[in-house]
Design a protein around this motif. Structure first.
Motif, short mmCIF file in Angstrom:
data_model
loop_
_atom_site.label_atom_id
_atom_site.label_comp_id
_atom_site.label_asym_id
_atom_site.label_seq_id
_atom_site.Cartn_x
_atom_site.Cartn_y
_atom_site.Cartn_z
N GLU A 43 0.84 -1.21 0.00
CA GLU A 43 0.00 0.00 0.00
C GLU A 43 0.87 1.25 0.00
OE1 GLU A 43 -2.92 0.16 3.11
OE2 GLU A 43 -3.85 1.96 2.28
N ASN A 44 2.00 1.23 0.66
CA ASN A 44 2.89 2.40 0.74
C ASN A 44 4.38 2.09 0.62
OD1 ASN A 44 1.04 4.74 1.37
ND2 ASN A 44 0.47 3.37 3.04
N LYS A 47 6.76 3.03 -2.47
CA LYS A 47 6.73 4.40 -3.01
C LYS A 47 8.10 5.05 -2.87
CE LYS A 47 1.76 4.65 -2.22
NZ LYS A 47 0.65 5.17 -1.38
N HIS A 80 4.11 -1.02 -6.73
CA HIS A 80 3.38 0.26 -6.72
C HIS A 80 4.14 1.25 -5.86
CE1 HIS A 80 -0.10 2.98 -6.47
NE2 HIS A 80 0.17 3.09 -5.19
N TRP A 84 5.48 9.01 -9.09
CA TRP A 84 4.18 9.60 -8.72
C TRP A 84 4.46 11.01 -8.23
CZ3 TRP A 84 1.10 7.87 -3.74
CH2 TRP A 84 -0.22 8.35 -3.80
N GLN A 87 3.95 11.48 -2.44
CA GLN A 87 4.83 10.58 -1.70
C GLN A 87 6.24 10.56 -2.27
OE1 GLN A 87 2.28 10.57 0.81
NE2 GLN A 87 3.59 8.86 1.33
N GLU A 127 -0.95 8.21 -11.78
CA GLU A 127 -1.75 9.44 -11.64
C GLU A 127 -1.14 10.67 -12.30
OE1 GLU A 127 -2.73 9.76 -7.44
OE2 GLU A 127 -3.49 7.72 -7.40
N HIS A 205 -11.72 3.43 -7.35
CA HIS A 205 -12.22 3.89 -6.05
C HIS A 205 -13.63 4.42 -6.32
CE1 HIS A 205 -8.35 3.36 -4.16
NE2 HIS A 205 -7.76 4.08 -5.09
N GLU A 232 -7.04 -0.90 -7.51
CA GLU A 232 -7.21 -0.36 -6.15
C GLU A 232 -8.67 -0.35 -5.75
OE1 GLU A 232 -5.14 3.40 -5.58
OE2 GLU A 232 -3.45 2.75 -6.81
N TRP A 263 -8.22 -2.48 -2.36
CA TRP A 263 -7.25 -1.59 -1.71
C TRP A 263 -7.36 -1.71 -0.18
CZ3 TRP A 263 -3.10 -0.45 -4.01
CH2 TRP A 263 -2.25 0.56 -3.54
N TRP A 271 -8.00 3.32 3.64
CA TRP A 271 -7.68 4.76 3.64
C TRP A 271 -8.95 5.60 3.67
CZ3 TRP A 271 -8.29 8.31 -0.73
CH2 TRP A 271 -8.99 7.75 -1.80
O1 G3I Z 1 3.57 5.57 8.53
C1 G3I Z 1 3.35 6.92 8.95
C2 G3I Z 1 3.35 7.00 10.45
O2 G3I Z 1 4.62 6.65 10.93
C3 G3I Z 1 2.98 8.43 10.85
O3 G3I Z 1 2.87 8.51 12.25
C4 G3I Z 1 1.65 8.84 10.24
C5 G3I Z 1 1.28 10.28 10.56
O4 G3I Z 1 0.65 10.91 9.48
O5 G3I Z 1 1.76 8.71 8.84
C6 G3I Z 1 2.02 7.39 8.40
O6 G3I Z 1 2.14 7.40 7.01
C7 G3I Z 1 0.91 7.49 6.32
C8 G3I Z 1 0.77 6.26 5.45
O7 G3I Z 1 -0.38 6.37 4.65
C9 G3I Z 1 0.65 4.97 6.27
O8 G3I Z 1 -0.50 5.00 7.04
C10 G3I Z 1 0.94 8.73 5.47
O9 G3I Z 1 0.93 9.88 6.31
C11 G3I Z 1 -0.25 8.75 4.54
O10 G3I Z 1 -0.09 9.84 3.63
C12 G3I Z 1 -0.31 7.48 3.76
O11 G3I Z 1 -1.48 7.50 2.98
C13 G3I Z 1 -1.47 6.64 1.86
C14 G3I Z 1 -1.71 7.45 0.60
O12 G3I Z 1 -1.80 6.57 -0.51
C15 G3I Z 1 -0.58 8.43 0.32
O13 G3I Z 1 0.57 7.74 -0.04
C16 G3I Z 1 -2.54 5.60 2.05
O14 G3I Z 1 -2.18 4.72 3.12
C17 G3I Z 1 -2.71 4.77 0.78
O15 G3I Z 1 -3.84 3.95 0.89
C18 G3I Z 1 -2.89 5.70 -0.41
O16 G3I Z 1 -2.96 4.91 -1.57
C19 G3I Z 1 -3.19 5.62 -2.79
C20 G3I Z 1 -2.40 4.92 -3.87
O17 G3I Z 1 -1.04 4.83 -3.51
C21 G3I Z 1 -2.57 5.63 -5.22
N1 G3I Z 1 -3.98 5.79 -5.55
C22 G3I Z 1 -4.80 6.41 -4.52
C23 G3I Z 1 -4.67 5.67 -3.19
C24 G3I Z 1 -5.57 6.28 -2.13
O18 G3I Z 1 -5.17 7.58 -1.82
#
Ligand code: G3I
Length: 300
Positions: A43-44, A47, A80, A84, A87, A127, A205, A232, A263, A271
């Motif tokens: 999921e992350n 990146k 994945h 992008w 991130q 994207e 989504h 996703e 997803w 998310w």
């Molecule tokens: O891991 C850190 C943690 O240590 C910290 O305390 C916390 C505080 O904000 O953040 C955590 O990281 C977060 C991460 O998810 C894990 O939970 C990031 O802030 C957050 O931005 C991240 O969000 C992800 C998002 O992409 C941005 O990368 C979502 O989990 C993930 O589901 C989402 O996935 C995206 C696809 O990659 C692309 N398409 C859209 C999809 C949904 O937005």
């Protein structure tokens, strides 16, 4: 079949989930993953910010935990995403021009080389098209390095891992609209000029329903000579189960729709906080949407 993965496999397809390395110690989570799915997406953890936190210093620990979990159980891995606009590590956000272009292509080369032979499909670029009616590229630091950045990324990925299917992945491209047509035109151009591209990912989504031309959209991409993958999938709303079935049937109806990824596993893993868009509830129980997908995979 009696699980999502085995049922999809009987139809020549995979059924995957996006997973988080930090949850692999949760036995409920991992129990569902190992029972139901035969493909995973990080999921992350793959990146740019995760894999190259400082320039030229690569960090694969969490991504490797996911890849090792999957491959040791015979699951496919979708990579994945290599490039992008979100991130990105801070150091990349502060670059521009040829310095950013070179760093981006080096990132593609290094990560795809590290995982060579282990990735079923890579989201090489994620994207990159704008929302709205224009059908053009999204403004981003990568786009400002030149319109050819996407093809340069695909060529670098092909050179690094010739066995991986190379995908372009995006959202709000699930039906036929200006954005998906912009991508369609890019793929057609790439195929005409010999730029390596093998698949298009439709994130899907969704809320309550798939667009009425969802299957037609999958088919028009397939007719360009690329695979399509639903990459996703999550669906909120009161018609969730029906919409999940419609998406599943559309994929099965298109020969080159090779797999579906949801997803997340449980609603609490999503998310989309509070929207409960997945196939298992927070306790890991199968929802109506699960049964709906399973029945659709089995021809019901
Ligand atoms: O891991 C850190 C943690 O240590 C910290 O305390 C916390 C505080 O904000 O953040 C955590 O990281 C977060 C991460 O998810 C894990 O939970 C990031 O802030 C957050 O931005 C991240 O969000 C992800 C998002 O992409 C941005 O990368 C979502 O989990 C993930 O589901 C989402 O996935 C995206 C696809 O990659 C692309 N398409 C859209 C999809 C949904 O937005």
């Amino acid at each position: 079949g009696t699980t999502l993965g085995t049922s999809a496999a009987e139809k020549g397809r995979y059924f995957g989930a996006a997973i988080a390395a930090g949850k692999l110690g949760d036995s409920v989570y991992t129990g569902i993953l190992d029972r139901e799915f035969n493909s995973v997406t990080a999921e992350n953890e793959m990146k740019w910010d995760a894999t190259e936190p400082s320039q030229g210093r690569f960090s694969y620990g969490n991504a490797d935990r996911i890849v090792n979990h999957a491959r040791s159980r015979g699951m496919l891995v979708r990579g994945h995403a290599l490039l992008w606009h979100q991130q990105q590590p801070g150091w990349a956000q502060s670059l521009s021009g040829s310095a950013l272009r070179n760093a981006a292509i080096n990132h593609v080369t290094q990560v795809a080389t590290y995982y060579r032979g282990k990735i079923h499909s890579w989201d090489v670029v994620n994207e990159a098209f704008a929302d709205g009616g224009g059908g053009g590229r999204r403004d981003s630091n990568l786009q400002r390095t030149g319109n050819d950045w996407i093809e340069a990324a695909f060529r670098a990925a092909r050179a690094a891992d010739p066995g991986a299917k190379l995908c372009y992945n995006d959202y709000n491209t699930d039906g036929i609209n200006a954005k998906s047509t912009g991508i369609y035109n890019m793929v057609r151009d790439f195929k005409a000029r010999g730029v390596p591209i093998d698949c298009v990912g439709l994130q899907s989504h969704l809320t309550n329903s798939a667009p009425s031309d969802y299957q037609a959209n999958l088919q028009r991409f397939a007719d360009l000579g690329v695979d399509v993958q639903i990459t996703e999938l999550d669906i909120s709303g009161s018609n969730q189960a029906g919409a999940y079935a419609a998406v599943t049937r559309a994929c099965l109806a298109v020969a080159r729709c090779t797999g579906i990824t949801v997803w997340g596993i449980r609603d609490t893993d999503s998310w989309r906080t509070g929207q409960n868009p997945l196939l298992f509830d927070g306790n890991g129980n199968k929802k109506a949407a699960y049964t709906s997908v399973l029945n659709a995979l089995n021809g019901g």
